[in-house]
Design an enzyme around this catalytic site. Structure first.
Site, PDB file in Angstrom:
ATOM      1  N   TYR A   1       0.807  -1.243   0.000  1.00 27.49           N
ATOM      2  CA  TYR A   1       0.000   0.000   0.000  1.00 27.49           C
ATOM      3  C   TYR A   1       0.837   1.288   0.000  1.00 27.49           C
ATOM      4  O   TYR A   1       2.041   1.240   0.151  1.00 27.49           O
ATOM      5  CB  TYR A   1      -1.089  -0.017   1.058  1.00 27.49           C
ATOM      6  CG  TYR A   1      -0.776  -0.143   2.532  1.00 27.49           C
ATOM      7  CD1 TYR A   1       0.480   0.069   3.063  1.00 27.49           C
ATOM      8  CD2 TYR A   1      -1.813  -0.466   3.415  1.00 27.49           C
ATOM      9  CE1 TYR A   1       0.686  -0.033   4.430  1.00 27.49           C
ATOM     10  CE2 TYR A   1      -1.610  -0.580   4.786  1.00 27.49           C
ATOM     11  CZ  TYR A   1      -0.346  -0.355   5.284  1.00 27.49           C
ATOM     12  OH  TYR A   1      -0.142  -0.450   6.623  1.00 27.49           O
ATOM     13  N   GLU A   2       0.187   2.376  -0.228  1.00 25.04           N
ATOM     14  CA  GLU A   2       0.844   3.683  -0.439  1.00 25.04           C
ATOM     15  C   GLU A   2       1.812   3.627  -1.614  1.00 25.04           C
ATOM     16  O   GLU A   2       2.859   4.264  -1.593  1.00 25.04           O
ATOM     17  CB  GLU A   2       1.586   4.156   0.817  1.00 25.04           C
ATOM     18  CG  GLU A   2       0.758   4.208   2.076  1.00 25.04           C
ATOM     19  CD  GLU A   2      -0.490   5.066   1.961  1.00 25.04           C
ATOM     20  OE1 GLU A   2      -0.569   5.882   1.029  1.00 25.04           O
ATOM     21  OE2 GLU A   2      -1.393   4.913   2.798  1.00 25.04           O
TER      22      GLU A   2
END
Lengths: 597, 597
Positions: B440-441
């Protein structure tokens, strides 16, 4: 939903073209193994894996096994029917002695089927897989009476097998084992103790479960030299082979594991259960090691198998997922974005996995064929050489294929982004299932120690010398082949690193065994890299030979050559890092007191 | 049960001794940050992490979040009380602008607390962690009216924040985003669309949830230049700041994930929900990137944090588990076996993790201090340099710390053998939780592309040149220090590899961007290795300086020196492999047609 397609063509290429199985026609079981027969067997095995076993993989993971209050255990829905289909197809006895109902086919063929099964549904494949190992141990060490009583039903799959080694305080160090065996007047023993992590320990898929159990006979010496092997059936077996009374062995609980949820991993309690000695008293480890070595190869195959199914699904996703544009300009202008397979970093990831999978498959089959020779050849010297190779390669295969297999499942999962983290997509399961393969049947650190501490120096290093000789001979024989230079030069360099590492151990490991221990894991991986480099050189040679006359399958051979090129360019250079690391020895790591960690 | 001890001493060593936080006294927030105050803050944060958050980690994983039929979501038992304690301690506003209720302390100090929280309970720490990012985005880009209305409650933790980017067909490629924003007469917008993977999207721990949502205003240009950022509260906020009517945003389902079960990852449905524009129309990405960059550093810290708690538990196990004897003779004759920490391969494993953790922590804090300078210095040139570093280091930190952090959790799990695979021991959770940080990110492949494709060449390569200059200056200044040679020679070699790799990209990546893409991941890891090598050189220098006058803490500094030695001997040499790989370019991998995979 994930999918699976068994690599039939690739397996045929290896057995028929690269390793020329037709040259083994003098061995029993190989006589009738024509290319057509082999293909038919693999196609059937593929069908079972793809159509029967794989559809239960995700659901089996999500449902898991259930232990009921009465100690019985139910595997996930559909597992029993699939297992029955597996048995009915005759797959349980594929490579087993026809005297006990097996088909006596080559071990290498059984290993191909193992890969298909493990990839399609690892948790399910473990049920017959463990039986296979138990059969091998009994076949080698048990009395005729025991063999007669247990083997036919196990080979048929009507009964399954387990291996019981681990206890709560005792995993690697079996010398600490506490389970007891009290001799009875009738020649049997009463077995008492607790075993943990017992795969397929309890379930309702077979009419009986035959536990192979390590325990100490009363008064036995301490340590590993006082351990004996017993056969302890869940239900006692009558003289006529029918199933009788329930034995005093039961499942106390099932473990909550990270993966292989479909396989019942049990705590098994032996409360004076009746068992019979297998082989000699106090020599149980030797007997169990037959099962263990068989299982280690099986676990290596699991590493490859999870890597392969994870790869296949990542490829499908990478061709399907539209996201961003190629760095060198739009490739699919008709779509809102290009499929992510246009991106070099996605291809790098895929090729790291693919170039491993194909070399690992070759390495497994090359070794499995040694297994056939070791067991079946009439030539004593051939048998010994093959056996030397089996001993040397087993820890390398187990350690390297499961470490890398897990890494590859993680890499494949990564290509899915957030979807890879969500269970419904199935990529998480491949990672979680693959994880256990690095641990069981001897954690990979133990494989590395086995390799460096035992296998390397055995018989004056005869096995490793033979390997160096074989690889160097291959390089020398093909020196004139300019098209093969791409593969041979890096192979020569890497085998040089392995030789240097071996010499470093000879010079530094004898005087201080910690130096060998400190470098053992790097050495094992260095070895695996070189062995797979050798596999690529052989595959590239065959692909080059086949290419000119390949009708319609040029792309198969061209892809083989490119994948091998990727391996020697990008993967094999790791040998130099492994050598550099292990050459630093153990000083820094041993200098710290335990409190400093 | 796993345990956790926050690394207070190590964090103080870095901030006080290595990076000399006392030299930053001219920056706001640093004035009163004496060594005593800092220690008191870290001790308090450690207590919260160890005593309040950590005891809920395993139970939170096992229970997970529950979505009820009405769309409400309940986090695991105890999470709300622990979150309340977190807010009451003032931890939510530690480094935030005092104008909105924050304490205005150094960002670097907040990052230390983030590490403690993330290690002790990653799923729980994410709730305030995301709010922190949302606050940063609003603080930088929102109107005073929005800031006044939302920030104080968010800073207090009474309201939490989320970030809504991803849609089912659109992850990395935000240009494909479909969510819509219809302008209303009163200046608000009606937001419609579906967002997936929304961490902390719905729960009952706060009185309101403030969603930051990317959407397209009707008629906006296609692609990323038509995306705007909106603030969309779960409950509309009245003029007086009280919570009003429910907004048309709801949780459609929660994801079944591999890990971070205690955090509610939601599918969020926006059905004409009322929202307000943040910053300029069509410039939403720039605003969201403030949150994103903050979050990326937070995710890097998660990688380190999981690596550290996994390490701590592996050390306890390795000292406790008795199994086998040392290769060099019995070490604990009074016990049935030696603790496994006597084995070199166990120590190798532990030191690979430890030498990473300590360098990663240094790298994070070194960068966080640049963040303080970039935001607070009155010297324009200092600000720019610090900002250059932040931009360059953020993808390296995110990509490398999460890749290696996950690997380390796996290594630590491995030392537990079969127990590592059983959920009750907690090691599986560290692995499963750490796994998401690579995704994620911005998945790590995207971090590598951001580094190579954007950050490296920005402003004529100003940032990377500054880094080379800084490292080389450090080496030159300490050339006369014979005791530091062990660290400086390998560092010099590795920074040379990084320079060669950078030049290779300049020569080959411009003409063919695929060459840069193909080597991006290797380059990112090469960079991380060098940066952490530089951290070790700085730490070793400080440890050597402190050692002579260390009263009773000699062993701390001696261990530091030995751990750094392990890093430069065994870990840093990987730079040469990374360089070799990326120098092979993209030809082999791009030559294959997509069908060949």
């Amino acid at each position: 939903m994930p999918s699976y397609k068994a690599p039939v063509q690739d397996s045929l290429f290896l057995l028929n073209d690269v390793f020329r199985m037709d040259r083994y026609g003098n061995l029993p079981g190989f006589e009738d193994m024509s290319a057509e027969t082999l293909e038919a067997i693999l196609e059937e095995g593929a069908k079972l894996a793809e159509e029967v076993m794989h559809p239960l993989n995700l659901s089996g993971d999500q449902e898991g096994c259930t232990r009921h209050a009465d100690g019985t255990v139910t595997p996930p829905k559909g597992f029993k029917a699939a297992y029955d289909a597996y048995c009915q197809g005759g797959w349980t006895g594929l490579a087993i002695d026809p005297n006990y109902g097996g088909q006596g086919l080559p071990y290498a063929v059984a290993i191909v089927i193992n890969e298909f099964s493990s990839a399609s549904n690892m948790a399910l494949a473990m049920y017959p897989g463990l039986t296979q190992g138990a059969v091998a141990a009994l076949h080698t060490h048990a009395s005729d009476e025991i063999k007669r009583r247990y083997l036919p039903k196990m080979v048929e799959g009507v009964w399954s097998g387990t291996m019981n080694l681990t206890e709560p305080h005792c995993g690697t160090d079996l010398g600490l084992l506490k389970s007891k065996a009290a001799p009875q007047a009738d020649g049997s023993y009463k077995i008492s103790g607790q075993k943990i992590f017992i795969s397929a320990g309890e379930h309702d898929m077979t009419e009986n479960i035959i536990h192979l159990v390590l325990a100490r006979i009363d008064g036995a010496p301490q340590g590993v030299k006082g351990i004996s092997l017993f056969v302890v059936p869940k239900f006692l077996v009558n003289e006529d082979g029918t199933v009788g009374a329930r034995n005093a062995v039961s499942c106390g609980s099932i473990e909550h594991k990270m993966g292989i949820h479909g396989n019942a991993t049990c705590v098994m309690n032996y409360d004076g259960a009746t068992g019979w000695l297998v082989g000699e008293a106090h020599r149980g480890l030797a007997a169990m090691f037959v099962m263990m070595n068989e299982a280690r190869l099986g676990v290596a195959v699991q590493g490859l198998a999870q890597s392969d199914i994870a790869y296949q699904n990542a490829v499908i996703y990478a061709k399907d997922r539209l996201q961003g544009r190629s760095l060198t300009g739009t490739k699919a202008p008709e779509k809102v974005a290009d499929p992510i397979i246009v991106h070099p970093d996605v291809r790098r990831t895929l090729l790291e996995i693919k170039s491993f999978n194909e070399a690992a498959r070759a390495f497994v089959l090359w070794t499995a064929l040694k297994g056939d020779v070791a067991h079946k050849s009439e030539d004593q010297s051939e048998r010994q050489k093959a056996d030397d190779y089996m001993g040397l390669m087993t820890p390398v295969l187990k350690g390297v294929l499961t470490d890398r297999g897990f890494d590859n499942a993680v890499k494949a999962q990564q290509l899915f982004g957030g979807h890879g983290y969500v269970e419904e997509w199935g990529m998480s399961q491949f990672v979680r299932d693959a994880r256990i393969a690095m641990i069981y049947e001897g954690a990979n650190g133990i494989q590395a120690l086995d390799l460096v501490g035992r296998k390397l120096g055995k018989d004056g290093g005869r096995a490793i010398m033979m390997f160096f000789q074989e690889v160097k001979t291959f390089i020398a024989e093909n020196e004139g082949n300019a098209a093969l230079k791409t593969y041979l030069d890096p192979l020569a360099k890497s085998v040089g690193h392995l030789e240097q590492a071996t010499m470093w151990f000879m010079a530094n490991g004898m005087s201080n065994p910690d130096n060998a221990g400190a470098g053992s894991s790097d050495y094992m991986h260095l070895f695996g890299l070189v062995a797979m480099g050798y596999m690529w050189a052989m595959m590239a040679k065959t692909a080059q030979e086949k290419l000119p006359s390949a009708n319609g399958s040029q792309s198969f051979y061209e892809t083989k050559l490119a994948t091998g090129r990727f391996y020697v360019e990008r993967v094999l250079p790791e040998t130099s890092l492994r050598l550099a690391r292990l050459s630093t020895g153990s000083k820094t790591m041993m200098s710290l007191p335990a409190e400093a960690f």
